[in-house]
Write an enzyme that holds these catalytic residues in place. Sequence first.
Site, PDB file in Angstrom:
ATOM      1  N   SER A 189     -15.002  -3.690  65.948  1.00  0.00           N
ATOM      2  CA  SER A 189     -16.413  -4.087  65.940  1.00  0.00           C
ATOM      3  C   SER A 189     -16.759  -4.844  67.216  1.00  0.00           C
ATOM      4  O   SER A 189     -17.825  -4.658  67.796  1.00  0.00           O
ATOM      5  CB  SER A 189     -16.709  -4.944  64.707  1.00  0.00           C
ATOM      6  N   ARG A 193     -19.501  -3.096  69.579  1.00  0.00           N
ATOM      7  CA  ARG A 193     -20.798  -3.781  69.664  1.00  0.00           C
ATOM      8  C   ARG A 193     -21.235  -3.923  71.117  1.00  0.00           C
ATOM      9  O   ARG A 193     -22.341  -3.548  71.498  1.00  0.00           O
ATOM     10  CB  ARG A 193     -20.712  -5.154  69.017  1.00  0.00           C
ATOM     11  N   ASN A 197     -24.248  -1.610  72.828  1.00  0.00           N
ATOM     12  CA  ASN A 197     -25.454  -2.253  73.355  1.00  0.00           C
ATOM     13  C   ASN A 197     -25.655  -1.941  74.823  1.00  0.00           C
ATOM     14  O   ASN A 197     -26.762  -1.596  75.247  1.00  0.00           O
ATOM     15  CB  ASN A 197     -25.368  -3.766  73.163  1.00  0.00           C
TER      16      ASN A 197
END
Lengths: 252, 156
Positions: A189, A193, A197
Amino acid sequence: MSTQTTGEYISHHLTNLHVGHGFWTFHLDTLIISGGLGLLVFGAMAYAARQATAGVPGGWQNFVEMVATLVDNQVKDTFHGKSALVTPLALTIFVWVFLMNAMDLIPVDFLPQVVHHSGVEHFKFVPTTDPNLTFAMSLTVFAIYIGMNFIHKGVGGLLHEALTVPFGPWLAPINLMFRIVEDVAKPISLALRLFGNMYAGEMVFILIALLGVWQLPLALPWALFHILIITLQAFVFMMLTVVYMSMAAESH
Amino acid sequence: MNINATLFGQAIWFALFIWITMKYVWPPLQNAMHARQKQIADGLAAAEEGKQSLAQSALRADEEITKARARATEIVGQAEKRVSQMIEEAKNAARNEGNREKAAAKAEIEQEVSRAREALRLQVAALAVSGAEKILRREVDAKTHADLLQAVQAEL
């Protein structure tokens, strides 16, 4: 550029400068940009720290102290143990990730065009859009997390925690499964992440660049908005790392 | 998403930067900040101390001034007393001196008076004797009656 189709233009921007084949491929652009930025900023910070006096701090020293204090305060709020590693780790992550993300603010065609003239075909300028980098960071953090677990809880304590939390000793296999999923999810994660992004942000910049003259009113608002994402993602990566460290250091 | 050996390169970079921060950035920075914190705390404490000692010395100065004023009043009082005493003494001395002079003068006058009386008495006696001589020219022989004449003279 007029000879390129839209698809070619996009994929041109998303191809790394690489050497090697198969698994043994090295993305030179990611390695050079991230390493160069890191050497620059951490060298400058080490210089500031070396010159640091207890007297009135100069501009650069003051700025470095400000950032370091900000990070240290976050660490103190979250991580209650004593560790010589956690604050430097958090500081490294915040500063480095922030700078690499900030490369996104340079217009998407500017640097590729510059290196194109020196004969380099593909060059990605935002290292954090390379999952290799984000996974390298998250896996390093994960390795430190595992090490902290062993140091603070010992093998017995760690085993006990993995087998008994959260459902008690009678459901040990389920507890262990939960724990494995929980821990494996952490680096994934963390890496995805940041990568997601920044990759998405970069993609929006590329798409805006395709709009011809209309990119002018659009690129600026997106860049302004992106400043927020850049800072936020650096902060989130740092904060989660600190949280994981505190989870490793404190027994439940 | 293609994961490849770049991963190892990036991990090495990351480890290197963590090491730099851990060894060369954070500890000296922290030391400097702690030292500054201590300096500021010391400075504030010193300022507080200075303020307190200032208040204390102002208090002491007030005390001293009050004491000095009382002492000055006392000294002035003493001086006044001494002055009046001295005046009194001088007056007494003058009076005594005057009295003594007066007594001396009186004694001298008395002496003078008695001396004059003595001379007068002698002259009167001589006068009486010469008167008596004139009366008793013949009968009285100065030689024979010298005892008598001297007795009369002493009587007068």
